[in-house]
Design a protein around this motif. Structure first.
Motif, PDB file in Angstrom:
ATOM      1  N   MET A   1      34.677  -1.188  -4.062  1.00 27.89           N
ATOM      2  CA  MET A   1      34.576  -2.636  -4.165  1.00 27.89           C
ATOM      3  C   MET A   1      33.266  -3.038  -4.835  1.00 27.89           C
ATOM      4  O   MET A   1      32.233  -2.459  -4.541  1.00 27.89           O
ATOM      5  N   SER A   2      33.325  -4.000  -5.665  1.00 29.89           N
ATOM      6  CA  SER A   2      32.119  -4.429  -6.350  1.00 29.89           C
ATOM      7  C   SER A   2      31.256  -5.256  -5.426  1.00 29.89           C
ATOM      8  O   SER A   2      31.716  -5.795  -4.422  1.00 29.89           O
ATOM      9  N   ARG A 186      45.180  -1.624  -8.810  1.00 30.85           N
ATOM     10  CA  ARG A 186      45.672  -2.481  -7.723  1.00 30.85           C
ATOM     11  C   ARG A 186      44.515  -3.199  -7.041  1.00 30.85           C
ATOM     12  O   ARG A 186      44.598  -4.398  -6.739  1.00 30.85           O
ATOM     13  N   LEU A 187      43.438  -2.477  -6.780  1.00 29.61           N
ATOM     14  CA  LEU A 187      42.294  -3.104  -6.119  1.00 29.61           C
ATOM     15  C   LEU A 187      41.609  -4.122  -7.026  1.00 29.61           C
ATOM     16  O   LEU A 187      41.075  -5.134  -6.554  1.00 29.61           O
ATOM     17  N   TYR A 252      35.774   0.957   5.407  1.00 32.82           N
ATOM     18  CA  TYR A 252      36.987   1.509   4.803  1.00 32.82           C
ATOM     19  C   TYR A 252      36.671   1.904   3.360  1.00 32.82           C
ATOM     20  O   TYR A 252      35.983   1.194   2.644  1.00 32.82           O
ATOM     21  N   GLU A 253      37.197   3.053   2.954  1.00 37.01           N
ATOM     22  CA  GLU A 253      37.115   3.467   1.552  1.00 37.01           C
ATOM     23  C   GLU A 253      38.373   4.263   1.227  1.00 37.01           C
ATOM     24  O   GLU A 253      38.694   5.238   1.925  1.00 37.01           O
ATOM     25  N   PRO A 328      40.257  -2.162   2.151  1.00 37.27           N
ATOM     26  CA  PRO A 328      38.978  -2.235   1.428  1.00 37.27           C
ATOM     27  C   PRO A 328      38.253  -3.536   1.737  1.00 37.27           C
ATOM     28  O   PRO A 328      38.853  -4.611   1.762  1.00 37.27           O
ATOM     29  N   GLY A 329      36.973  -3.431   1.969  1.00 39.95           N
ATOM     30  CA  GLY A 329      36.174  -4.606   2.305  1.00 39.95           C
ATOM     31  C   GLY A 329      35.999  -4.787   3.796  1.00 39.95           C
ATOM     32  O   GLY A 329      35.139  -5.536   4.232  1.00 39.95           O
TER      33      GLY A 329
END
Length: 385
Positions: A1-2, A186-187, A252-253, A328-329
């Motif tokens: 995630m950025s 997708r992310l 989460y990753e 994610p996040g």
């Protein structure tokens, strides 16, 4: 995630990917004309976000499955190459022995057969002894030739298998790369949708999601589908629960198996691995290969699997709650079992006897805080440890 996404996430509490339940038809569209998210209702935005996260998690589990196959293929390739090296060394030794025998036979040729030499010998007893020696040497020669032939055949077979194993490994490596790119795509779609939303839209989505989850949880509990919920875990199940609880608050990753980050099936597989009962790596394989149990027979440590494609999994904690790595996040947390649409449950140790006395692990402060499906709360990262 950025970093941009994480900063955005920290501005509001949102859980995308919650129960895909019907939402009120009266959900009003967000203000603001033109194109983009402003024309869609809160319910439509939530549904889109749920869909994107579900696609991302499905792609992640596909990637995980290929990664597991690649690990096994690497081990098989290494095993075959090691066996081929041993066989080639043995073949070299056999060829040397065959060469020495050939030289010895050439140097001892007399042109007379052992039978004729026996008839012409002055000392028949000595000739018989020599015949025994000659017979033994002949058997040794035959064994050497047979070993040489066998080594050549085995080396040829192993070489073909090693080449095939290497080709399979290269194909899996290429497939893993494509699947990794698909997960990232997708992310990226999730990130772009989040970036297009205002703080008001994020807050509205969070409220709608919380309501959906609470409604689904109440419906599941009041239906009696979970039974009395008082069954104690097995000894291994208790160890798996305690391992999962110790991971609370870790990020989460996708594709991660710890120890600092996890995805959903990475958490469950590592928890049971630490308990001494290895389970398949992916949620689909956990659902396909582990013994299924009815929800009214759930005990702590069982795995709860979600969505028709079995693309999400959590570890049952008891009292209608699970430990999960949401999206994610988000961070590993304790969630209602109905935070996602339940497909069913599986038990990694169906023969494990329940412990006589079970004391649930104490949960740290903040264990249940934060959204369940993909966004970190506006709280310090050290709030759950």
């Amino acid at each position: 995630m950025s970093g941009k996404l994480l900063r955005l996430v920290c501005t509001a509490v949102l859980a995308a990917g919650a129960v895909l339940a019907p939402v009120p038809a009266a959900a009003a569209p967000e203000p603001g004309g033109g194109s983009g998210s402003g024309e869609r209702s809160v319910a439509e935005l939530l549904t889109e976000l749920q869909t994107l996260y579900r696609e991302a998690e499905k792609a992640t589990e596909t990637y995980n499955a290929t990664e597991e196959r690649l690990k096994r293929q690497r081990a098989e390739t290494a095993r075959l190459e090691h066996a081929l090296a041993r066989t080639r060394l043995s073949l070299h030794d056999s060829r040397g022995a065959a060469g020495r025998l050939a030289r010895q036979q050439y140097q001892s040729v007399t042109g007379l057969s052992p039978y004729v030499r026996l008839l012409l010998a002055r000392d028949p007893r000595r000739a018989l002894d020599q015949g025994h020696v000659i017979g033994r040497l002949a058997r040794e020669r035959a064994e050497t030739v047979g070993r040489l032939t066998g080594d050549e055949r085995e080396a040829d077979t192993l070489a073909r298998r090693a080449r095939k194993a290497l080709d399979t490994r290269l194909a899996l490596t290429e497939r893993r790369g494509k699947e990794r790119d698909e997960v990232r795509e997708r992310l990226r779609a999730v990130e772009e949708l989040l970036a297009s939303l205002t703080a008001e839209q994020l807050a509205a989505l969070a409220e709608l999601e919380r309501g959906n989850t609470a409604e689904a949880q109440e419906e599941l509990v009041t239906s009696g589908a979970l039974g009395s919920g008082g069954a104690p875990p097995s000894a291994a199940g208790e160890r798996a629960v305690r391992y999962a609880v110790e991971q609370l608050g870790k990020p989460y990753e996708w594709g991660a198996e710890g120890p600092d980050t996890y995805d959903c099936s990475g958490l469950t597989s590592e928890a049971w691995g630490a308990a001494g009962t290895p389970v398949p790596r992916t949620s689909q394989e956990q659902w396909a290969r582990l013994e299924r149990v009815p929800l009214d027979e759930l005990r702590p440590g069982d795995l709860v699997v979600y969505f028709p494609e079995a693309t999400h999994v959590a570890l049952y904690l008891g009292d209608g709650m699970v430990v999960q790595a949401p999206r994610p996040g988000a961070r590993i947390k304790v969630s209602p079992i109905a935070a996602n649409p339940v497909l069913g449950a599986v038990r990694p140790d169906p023969d494990g006897e329940p412990v006589r006395r079970y004391v649930p692990p104490e949960l740290p402060d903040g264990a249940t805080e934060g959204p369940d499906e993909g966004y970190a709360p506006a709280a310090p990262e050290t709030s759950i440890r």
